[in-house]
Scaffold this motif. Structure first.
Motif, short mmCIF file in Angstrom:
data_model
loop_
_atom_site.label_atom_id
_atom_site.label_comp_id
_atom_site.label_asym_id
_atom_site.label_seq_id
_atom_site.Cartn_x
_atom_site.Cartn_y
_atom_site.Cartn_z
N CYS A 81 0.84 -1.20 0.00
CA CYS A 81 0.00 0.00 0.00
C CYS A 81 0.87 1.26 0.00
CB CYS A 81 -0.91 -0.02 1.22
SG CYS A 81 -1.98 -1.48 1.26
N THR A 82 0.33 2.35 -0.55
CA THR A 82 1.09 3.59 -0.68
C THR A 82 1.30 4.27 0.66
OG1 THR A 82 0.20 3.89 -2.88
CG2 THR A 82 1.14 5.83 -1.83
N ARG A 83 0.26 4.35 1.48
CA ARG A 83 0.34 5.06 2.75
C ARG A 83 1.17 4.30 3.77
NH1 ARG A 83 -2.89 9.87 2.20
NH2 ARG A 83 -3.91 9.53 0.22
N GLU A 111 -4.68 4.01 -1.43
CA GLU A 111 -4.12 3.65 -2.73
C GLU A 111 -3.20 2.44 -2.65
OE1 GLU A 111 -3.24 6.70 -1.30
OE2 GLU A 111 -4.88 7.88 -2.12
N GLY A 113 0.20 0.78 -3.83
CA GLY A 113 1.51 1.18 -4.34
C GLY A 113 2.00 0.22 -5.41
#
Length: 122
Positions: A81-83, A111, A113
């Motif tokens: 994951c991006t976060r 979001e 990744g």
């Protein structure tokens, strides 16, 4: 005397050029004839492993893996994951039998990744 030296040098230069051009041909012919310590050819492995198609829409990851080969393939979906606070996930391994298709799903809170599928052919 000078013409003999020139002729000798010209013949030596021509012989060196001809030897340089013929050496690769002779080595190639020797390899084809099986001479020397040529290593035996290693048989190519049979093709194996499922083919996976993946799509990412927003925070969801979806992968379909189809195995057209006679050996079973264990596939596993990995999602990053991006976060920084969002938990990355590694899904459980799923056995894809010969001729079968499996669906793998995962998601992030926000979001995605990156995502990929790992394989382990048995």
């Amino acid at each position: 005397m000078r013409s003999t030296r020139r002729r000798t040098w010209a013949l030596l230069a021509a012989a060196a050029v001809v030897a340089g051009l013929l050496a690769p041909v002779a080595v190639s012919a020797a390899n084809r004839a099986g001479g020397g310590g040529a290593a035996p050819l290693v048989p190519e492995p049979e093709p194996s492993g499922a083919e996976c198609r993946m799509s990412v829409e927003g925070s969801r990851v979806l992968a379909y893996c189809h195995n057209p080969y006679p050996s079973t393939d264990l596939v596993q979906l990995h999602t990053e994951c991006t976060r920084w606070w969002d938990v990355d996930a590694d899904g459980g391994a799923v056995a894809v039998q010969p001729g079968q298709t499996v669906k793998l799903e995962d998601r992030c809170w926000k979001e995605v990744g990156s995502a990929w599928v790992s394989h382990s052919v048995s």
